[in-house]
Design an enzyme around this catalytic site. Structure first.
Site, PDB file in Angstrom:
ATOM      1  N   CYS A  86     -59.492  61.364 -24.704  1.00  0.00           N
ATOM      2  CA  CYS A  86     -59.822  62.508 -25.451  1.00  0.00           C
ATOM      3  C   CYS A  86     -58.915  63.491 -25.458  1.00  0.00           C
ATOM      4  CB  CYS A  86     -61.245  62.986 -25.155  1.00  0.00           C
ATOM      5  SG  CYS A  86     -61.296  63.527 -23.473  1.00  0.00           S
ATOM      6  N   GLN A  87     -58.790  64.792 -25.484  1.00  0.00           N
ATOM      7  CA  GLN A  87     -58.057  65.713 -25.548  1.00  0.00           C
ATOM      8  C   GLN A  87     -57.471  65.989 -23.897  1.00  0.00           C
ATOM      9  OE1 GLN A  87     -56.212  66.867 -27.863  1.00  0.00           O
ATOM     10  NE2 GLN A  87     -54.708  68.064 -26.641  1.00  0.00           N
TER      11      GLN A  87
END
Length: 123
Positions: A86-87
């Site tokens: 993810c981020q």
């Protein structure tokens, strides 16, 4: 009585934090270099939302947002390694917990998420 309430509240908060950040049995956290080498030939899933994915993602990754993972879990093969990112690493850890609970035996996440990624990306 007032102190008892604060003690209970503190215990609940600590329990929530522990559940959020505790290690997941069967989950490996990979460095960007390890992630890049293991991504070849395995399923790589970007669990960010679609607008984040469109801004740039790891080459070959498919986008299944964490919010939709349960609905699309049958589309993920169980016979190969599954790598998620993810981020920052928070959502990928949650996704990995879901995958492990659903019987995926080889799950890994990118430690630090896209913020740590130095490899090639595509839009």
């Amino acid at each position: 009585m007032n102190n008892f309430f604060y003690i209970i509240l503190a215990l609940v908060v600590l329990w929530i934090l522990y559940k959020q950040y505790a290690p997941v049995k069967g989950l490996r956290a990979l460095t960007p270099e390890q992630f890049q080498s293991e991504a070849k030939g395995n399923k790589v899933i970007d669990v960010r939302e679609i607008h984040e994915y469109k801004r740039g993602h790891i080459k070959g990754a498919v986008n299944i947002p964490l919010s939709q993972l349960q609905q699309h879990i049958d589309e993920i093969p169980k016979d190969c390694k599954v790598l998620v990112y993810c981020q920052s690493g928070i959502r990928s850890k949650q996704a990995a917990k879901i995958l492990v609970r659903k019987g995926f035996s080889s799950v890994a996440e990118l430690r630090g998420g896209m913020m740590s990624w130095k490899g090639p990306t595509q839009k």
